[in-house]
Write an enzyme that holds these catalytic residues in place. Structure first.
Site, PDB file in Angstrom:
ATOM      1  N   HIS A 160       0.839  -1.214   0.000  1.00  0.00           N
ATOM      2  CA  HIS A 160       0.000   0.000   0.000  1.00  0.00           C
ATOM      3  C   HIS A 160       0.870   1.260   0.000  1.00  0.00           C
ATOM      4  O   HIS A 160       0.584   2.231  -0.698  1.00  0.00           O
ATOM      5  CB  HIS A 160      -0.891   0.040   1.247  1.00  0.00           C
ATOM      6  CG  HIS A 160      -1.857  -1.096   1.374  1.00  0.00           C
ATOM      7  ND1 HIS A 160      -1.915  -1.924   2.474  1.00  0.00           N
ATOM      8  CD2 HIS A 160      -2.817  -1.552   0.525  1.00  0.00           C
ATOM      9  CE1 HIS A 160      -2.878  -2.813   2.314  1.00  0.00           C
ATOM     10  NE2 HIS A 160      -3.436  -2.615   1.131  1.00  0.00           N
TER      11      HIS A 160
ATOM     12  N   LYS B 106     -17.243  -6.210   7.312  1.00  0.00           N
ATOM     13  CA  LYS B 106     -16.049  -6.867   6.753  1.00  0.00           C
ATOM     14  C   LYS B 106     -15.205  -7.513   7.857  1.00  0.00           C
ATOM     15  O   LYS B 106     -14.143  -8.074   7.575  1.00  0.00           O
ATOM     16  CB  LYS B 106     -15.199  -5.843   5.998  1.00  0.00           C
ATOM     17  CG  LYS B 106     -15.580  -5.672   4.528  1.00  0.00           C
ATOM     18  CD  LYS B 106     -14.417  -5.096   3.715  1.00  0.00           C
ATOM     19  CE  LYS B 106     -14.676  -5.211   2.221  1.00  0.00           C
ATOM     20  NZ  LYS B 106     -13.468  -4.925   1.428  1.00  0.00           N
TER      21      LYS B 106
ATOM     22  N   SER C  68      -2.670  -7.881   3.254  1.00  0.00           N
ATOM     23  CA  SER C  68      -2.855  -7.672   4.693  1.00  0.00           C
ATOM     24  C   SER C  68      -3.175  -8.993   5.385  1.00  0.00           C
ATOM     25  O   SER C  68      -2.694  -9.257   6.494  1.00  0.00           O
ATOM     26  CB  SER C  68      -3.994  -6.674   4.946  1.00  0.00           C
ATOM     27  OG  SER C  68      -3.690  -5.437   4.384  1.00  0.00           O
TER      28      SER C  68
ATOM     29  N   ARG D 232      -1.726  -5.728  -8.247  1.00  0.00           N
ATOM     30  CA  ARG D 232      -0.526  -6.517  -7.942  1.00  0.00           C
ATOM     31  C   ARG D 232      -0.310  -7.614  -8.978  1.00  0.00           C
ATOM     32  O   ARG D 232       0.723  -7.695  -9.617  1.00  0.00           O
ATOM     33  CB  ARG D 232      -0.654  -7.159  -6.544  1.00  0.00           C
ATOM     34  CG  ARG D 232      -0.668  -6.168  -5.412  1.00  0.00           C
ATOM     35  CD  ARG D 232      -1.145  -6.794  -4.146  1.00  0.00           C
ATOM     36  NE  ARG D 232      -2.527  -7.274  -4.271  1.00  0.00           N
ATOM     37  CZ  ARG D 232      -3.237  -7.777  -3.287  1.00  0.00           C
ATOM     38  NH1 ARG D 232      -2.715  -7.933  -2.091  1.00  0.00           N
ATOM     39  NH2 ARG D 232      -4.481  -8.166  -3.482  1.00  0.00           N
TER      40      ARG D 232
HETATM   41  O1  PNS Z   1      -8.664  -2.909   0.549  1.00  0.00           O
HETATM   42  P1  PNS Z   1      -9.878  -3.483  -0.105  1.00  0.00           P
HETATM   43  O2  PNS Z   1     -10.695  -4.264   0.907  1.00  0.00           O
HETATM   44  O3  PNS Z   1      -9.559  -4.269  -1.344  1.00  0.00           O
HETATM   45  O4  PNS Z   1     -10.771  -2.221  -0.576  1.00  0.00           O
HETATM   46  C1  PNS Z   1     -12.027  -2.432  -1.176  1.00  0.00           C
HETATM   47  C2  PNS Z   1     -12.840  -1.126  -1.186  1.00  0.00           C
HETATM   48  C3  PNS Z   1     -12.899  -0.530   0.197  1.00  0.00           C
HETATM   49  C4  PNS Z   1     -12.172  -0.118  -2.117  1.00  0.00           C
HETATM   50  C5  PNS Z   1     -14.248  -1.476  -1.707  1.00  0.00           C
HETATM   51  O5  PNS Z   1     -14.770  -2.545  -0.982  1.00  0.00           O
HETATM   52  C6  PNS Z   1     -15.203  -0.295  -1.614  1.00  0.00           C
HETATM   53  O6  PNS Z   1     -15.132   0.615  -2.413  1.00  0.00           O
HETATM   54  N1  PNS Z   1     -16.099  -0.339  -0.585  1.00  0.00           N
HETATM   55  C7  PNS Z   1     -16.999   0.747  -0.289  1.00  0.00           C
HETATM   56  C8  PNS Z   1     -18.448   0.368  -0.690  1.00  0.00           C
HETATM   57  C9  PNS Z   1     -18.595   0.516  -2.188  1.00  0.00           C
HETATM   58  O7  PNS Z   1     -18.449   1.589  -2.742  1.00  0.00           O
HETATM   59  N2  PNS Z   1     -18.920  -0.608  -2.839  1.00  0.00           N
HETATM   60  C10 PNS Z   1     -19.079  -0.674  -4.277  1.00  0.00           C
HETATM   61  C11 PNS Z   1     -17.745  -0.845  -4.962  1.00  0.00           C
HETATM   62  S1  PNS Z   1     -17.916  -0.896  -6.703  1.00  0.00           S
END
Ligand code: PNS
Length: 156
Positions: A17, A41, A128, A90
């Site tokens: 990150h 989550k 993570s 990645r």
């Molecule tokens: O670090 P991560 O868990 O891969 O991040 C994922 C994240 C937080 C970017 C994604 O889950 C997200 O955008 N969540 C917020 C809710 C949302 O907007 N959902 C629709 C995504 S298209």
């Protein structure tokens, strides 16, 4: 002024990150690293801990702010007047899910561009969840997470 948001769980932040964030901070005037506050989550770390660990890890990045958000990423982006969403890419395994999110976000907020940044090879296979598993089992994670995270996990 171009503001970019870099949303994620960051549970906890890893060198992967940080790698992406450093690249973004060179490309955009302002970068907001936005920690998703989503109890469903089942994060290992509280939002406050995740924010503190990020802040302690990026003291030299002056144009990066750390924040938390709830709900849709696009709503947060609108609220911050951000037109760029950063995600790290990645490996091929990331591709499908990242494409789905990028397309859905584009559908919800057409002015928002998702930009994928690729970390260096040594940071490309980090996650993570893997870091947490190795740490819980007593493995050395000092070269894959920032010092703040390593110290915190070692104490836990
Ligand atoms: O670090 P991560 O868990 O891969 O991040 C994922 C994240 C937080 C970017 C994604 O889950 C997200 O955008 N969540 C917020 C809710 C949302 O907007 N959902 C629709 C995504 S298209």
């Amino acid at each position: 002024m171009t503001t970019a948001i870099y949303p994620g769980s960051f549970d906890p932040i890893t060198n992967g990150h940080i790698d992406v964030l450093r690249r973004a901070s060179k490309l955009f005037d302002d970068v907001i690293i936005a920690v998703l506050e989503n109890p469903s989550k089942n994060p290992t770390f509280s939002v406050n801990d995740r924010i503190k660990l990020i802040k302690d890890s990026i003291l030299d990045l002056k144009n990066v702010k750390v924040d938390a958000f709830k709900g849709l990423t696009v709503d947060y982006a609108r609220q911050k007047k951000a037109k760029v969403l950063i995600r790290g890419l990645r490996a091929v395994s990331d591709f499908e899910h990242e494409m789905q999110m990028a397309q859905m976000n584009k559908n919800l907020y057409p002015d928002l561009e998702t930009i994928f940044l690729v970390p260096s090879v040594e940071n490309s296979f980090l996650s993570s969840s893997l870091v947490k598993e190795v740490s819980i089992l007593g493995g050395d994670i000092s070269n894959v997470v920032p010092d703040a995270v390593n110290n915190y996990l070692t104490k836990r």
